[in-house]
Design a protein around this motif. Structure first.
Motif, mmCIF file in Angstrom:
data_model
loop_
_atom_site.group_PDB
_atom_site.id
_atom_site.type_symbol
_atom_site.label_atom_id
_atom_site.label_comp_id
_atom_site.label_asym_id
_atom_site.label_seq_id
_atom_site.Cartn_x
_atom_site.Cartn_y
_atom_site.Cartn_z
ATOM 1 N N VAL A 143 0.847 -1.193 0.000
ATOM 2 C CA VAL A 143 0.000 0.000 0.000
ATOM 3 C C VAL A 143 0.885 1.245 0.000
ATOM 4 O O VAL A 143 0.647 2.207 -0.742
ATOM 5 C CB VAL A 143 -0.953 -0.017 1.225
ATOM 6 C CG1 VAL A 143 -1.633 1.340 1.377
ATOM 7 C CG2 VAL A 143 -1.985 -1.119 1.072
ATOM 8 N N ALA A 144 1.949 1.191 0.814
ATOM 9 C CA ALA A 144 2.857 2.334 0.885
ATOM 10 C C ALA A 144 3.520 2.589 -0.468
ATOM 11 O O ALA A 144 3.651 3.744 -0.896
ATOM 12 C CB ALA A 144 3.919 2.071 1.958
ATOM 13 N N THR A 145 3.915 1.517 -1.166
ATOM 14 C CA THR A 145 4.573 1.692 -2.469
ATOM 15 C C THR A 145 3.615 2.312 -3.483
ATOM 16 O O THR A 145 3.994 3.194 -4.252
ATOM 17 C CB THR A 145 5.065 0.334 -3.015
ATOM 18 O OG1 THR A 145 5.564 -0.437 -1.950
ATOM 19 C CG2 THR A 145 6.123 0.530 -4.075
ATOM 20 N N VAL A 146 2.347 1.826 -3.451
ATOM 21 C CA VAL A 146 1.361 2.380 -4.383
ATOM 22 C C VAL A 146 1.150 3.867 -4.092
ATOM 23 O O VAL A 146 1.139 4.701 -5.008
ATOM 24 C CB VAL A 146 0.019 1.601 -4.291
ATOM 25 C CG1 VAL A 146 -1.065 2.316 -5.080
ATOM 26 C CG2 VAL A 146 0.197 0.176 -4.799
ATOM 27 N N ALA A 147 1.042 4.193 -2.800
ATOM 28 C CA ALA A 147 0.835 5.596 -2.418
ATOM 29 C C ALA A 147 2.015 6.443 -2.870
ATOM 30 O O ALA A 147 1.849 7.552 -3.399
ATOM 31 C CB ALA A 147 0.658 5.693 -0.902
ATOM 32 N N MET A 148 3.205 5.873 -2.722
ATOM 33 C CA MET A 148 4.405 6.607 -3.104
ATOM 34 C C MET A 148 4.443 6.825 -4.613
ATOM 35 O O MET A 148 4.762 7.923 -5.093
ATOM 36 C CB MET A 148 5.640 5.812 -2.674
ATOM 37 C CG MET A 148 6.820 6.662 -2.275
ATOM 38 S SD MET A 148 7.828 5.760 -1.082
ATOM 39 C CE MET A 148 8.536 4.495 -2.112
ATOM 40 N N ALA A 149 4.080 5.804 -5.366
ATOM 41 C CA ALA A 149 4.070 5.924 -6.828
ATOM 42 C C ALA A 149 3.073 7.004 -7.250
ATOM 43 O O ALA A 149 3.354 7.823 -8.142
ATOM 44 C CB ALA A 149 3.730 4.579 -7.470
ATOM 45 N N CYS A 150 1.895 7.001 -6.596
ATOM 46 C CA CYS A 150 0.902 8.023 -6.924
ATOM 47 C C CYS A 150 1.441 9.408 -6.593
ATOM 48 O O CYS A 150 1.232 10.375 -7.346
ATOM 49 C CB CYS A 150 -0.401 7.771 -6.147
ATOM 50 S SG CYS A 150 -1.293 6.330 -6.743
#
Ligand SMILES: Nc1ncnc2c1ncn2[C@@H]1O[C@H](COP(=O)(O)OP(=O)(O)O)[C@@H](O)[C@H]1O
Ligand SMILES: [Mg+2]
Lengths: 260, 255
Positions: free
Chosen positions: A18-25
């Motif tokens: 979830v953190a990686t997705v948030a970071m990518a966004c």
């Protein structure tokens, strides 16, 4: 104990994802903000435009419609690739002579980008589903055929000795030893072909069709709707990820319970 | 003493090509008598496996004749190898049932067995052999000795005219090996088998054999030794096992 251990490590994995997705966004947003300062097109490419565009695509049903169209073409192309590629792979794997003799042709064909066939496909199959399906099939056939052939070559020659000594007809040897023996490699290579097919499908849909996700990309560009373009790109990636994950789930180790 | 279940006459065979070529069998004459347990003894590379493959019909000799006076064409020997070679994706019962679905068995029995029927027959045989409890396991859940028993069951379920065994216990530890040797002798008595048993182990040969054939490489001269007064003459055996000189005839039978 080991259960809770597995539980916490799973939870941590999901949290990290979830953190990686948030970071990518975040990076997506930041990049389009910075780049958008002197280029308004880039600014429209950001999440602020993409998210409402995605909601529109979802609500008017065009996202689903295009996805289903694309998946149908992918499915038919893959079926053709498996139907031709598995028998081809079996022949290449079982007959070393055929494999050596055909190597120049196979290796040359394999190295041609499927899109190089596009003009030929359109002139032979006209416009519509057929050329798109053809391009998917021609991209997917090589992973399937070569993976199957490698699987056949990796079979223990001892099993063949056993089948022969028990008096198996060639077709019975194929049914009881070769096919169940290469089944895991066939499934792995189909998964590979699925990815290749999906990647080829989108540009293939930019040629002479008026539906599908590839067409949706062109359509968004032509209407200068960059939010919709970004939303479509995200949809393409998400569906590819999903079908790969589903397929991987299907082929995770499970005993093949009987000799058929 | 009985009839021949199988007769080899004048068998010669060269394997490999060009400079790699190698005459493995030269003018071999050998009979396998119905009901006997014939042991073929010989050092590594003397051509034992090749000879068995010829008997099994897996390799065709360059010259010579194989005759099976008593048997119709479809009734052939079955072979067991040093490794069990079980199909890892199939249960023990399905592995054992394998030969029942193959053409040779259909032709010999004149009937086609359905899958449940084949599986039932496999279970029945496994029970008879004292390994019924293994029926639902997969090969990776078997010990070496169990796997080799299953491999033997897979061969005898098709009721081959002769059971050919190529160093079947060679990969097993000593205790398991003597266990399987005893089991094989019981199996043979219970099912009236004709067996050709290949080994390079002198003790095993003496324990199991009714008759010994010594294969003395490299040109595979064949010498036969009979069991006299229930045992073999050890000195005689050792003499046959020593490398042969150039003046030794290519075939010698010791009665
Ligand atoms: N395909 C082959 N080509 C050439 N030589 C071979 C081939 N197979 C076996 N040989 C040779 O034939 C001889 C007999 O082999 P084999 O029958 O396996 O002996 P054994 O079973 O007694 O150890 C050996 O010297 C081996 O190197
Ligand atoms: Mg050998």
């Amino acid at each position: 104990m080991s259960n809770t251990g597995a539980f916490t490590s799973r939870t941590r994995l999901y949290a990290a994802r979830v953190a990686t997705v948030a970071m990518a966004c975040g990076l997506w947003w930041l990049g389009t903000q910075l780049g958008g300062r002197n280029n308004p097109i880039i600014a429209q490419f950001g999440p602020a435009d993409a998210v409402p565009a995605f909601v529109d695509l979802w609500v008017d049903g065009s996202a689903i419609r295009d996805a289903i169209t694309s998946l149908r073409r992918l499915g038919v192309g893959l079926l053709i690739a498996v139907g031709l590629g598995v028998p081809l792979g079996l022949i290449l794997g079982m007959r070393a002579g055929v494999e050596q003799a055909s190597a120049p042709v196979v290796q040359l064909l394999r190295m041609i980008s499927p899109l190089a066939w596009a003009p030929a496909a359109v002139s032979v199959f006209g416009i519509g589903d057929a050329p798109v399906t053809f391009l998917v099939a021609i991209a997917a056939i090589w992973p399937v055929a070569l993976g199957t052939a490698a699987g056949v070559r990796a079979l223990s020659p001892g099993w063949t000795k056993v089948a022969r000594s028990l008096g198996a007809a060639p077709i019975e040897h194929l049914q009881t030893v070769v096919l169940p023996g290469v089944r895991p490699q066939i499934l792995t290579s189909v998964r590979l072909a699925l990815g290749v097919g999906w990647i080829v499908l989108v540009p293939a849909e930019m040629l002479g069709v008026d539906s599908g996700l590839g067409y949706a990309v062109l359509n968004a560009r032509d209407r200068l709707d960059y939010g919709q373009l970004a939303a479509t790109i995200i949809v393409i990636g998400s569906i590819g990820y999903m079908i790969d994950a589903i397929f991987q789930r299907l082929l995770s180790p499970r005993r093949n319970r009987s000799v058929r | 003493m009985g009839t021949d279940a199988l007769r080899l006459s004048g068998i010669s065979l060269t394997l490999g090509q060009g400079s790699e070529s190698h005459q493995v069998l030269e003018n071999v004459d050998l009979g396998v008598r119905t009901g006997e347990l014939l042991v073929i003894l010989g050092p590594s590379g003397s051509g034992k496996s090749t000879l068995l493959s010829v008997m099994a019909g897996l390799i065709h000799p360059d010259a010579g004749e194989i005759s099976r006076p008593e048997d119709p064409d479809a009734h052939l020997p079955g072979i067991v190898f040093q490794e069990p070679l079980l199909l890892p994706w199939a249960t023990v019962a399905d592995n054992v049932a394998l030969g029942l679905r193959y053409r040779r068995h259909r032709l010999r029995t004149g009937s086609r067995m359905r899958a449940p029927e084949r599986r039932r027959a496999a279970r029945a045989l496994l029970g008879e052999l004292g390994i019924g409890h293994l029926a639902d396991r997969y090969p990776d859940q078997l010990s070496g000795g169990q796997a080799q028993r299953v491999a033997i069951a897979r061969t005898i379920i098709t009721e081959p005219s002769i059971l050919l065994m190529d160093e079947p216990f060679g990969a097993l530890d000593l205790a398991t090996r003597s266990d399987l040797q005893r089991w094989l002798l019981e199996l043979r008595a219970a099912r009236d088998l004709t067996i050709v048993f290949v080994t390079h182990d002198l003790e095993e040969a003496q324990l199991l054999g009714d008759r010994l054939v010594v294969l003395n490489g490299p040109l595979s001269q064949v010498e036969t030794v009979e069991r006299a007064d229930g045992t073999f003459n050890r000195t005689d055996l050792l003499r046959h096992l020593t490398p042969v000189g150039a003046d030794t005839p290519s075939f010698k039978e010791i009665a």
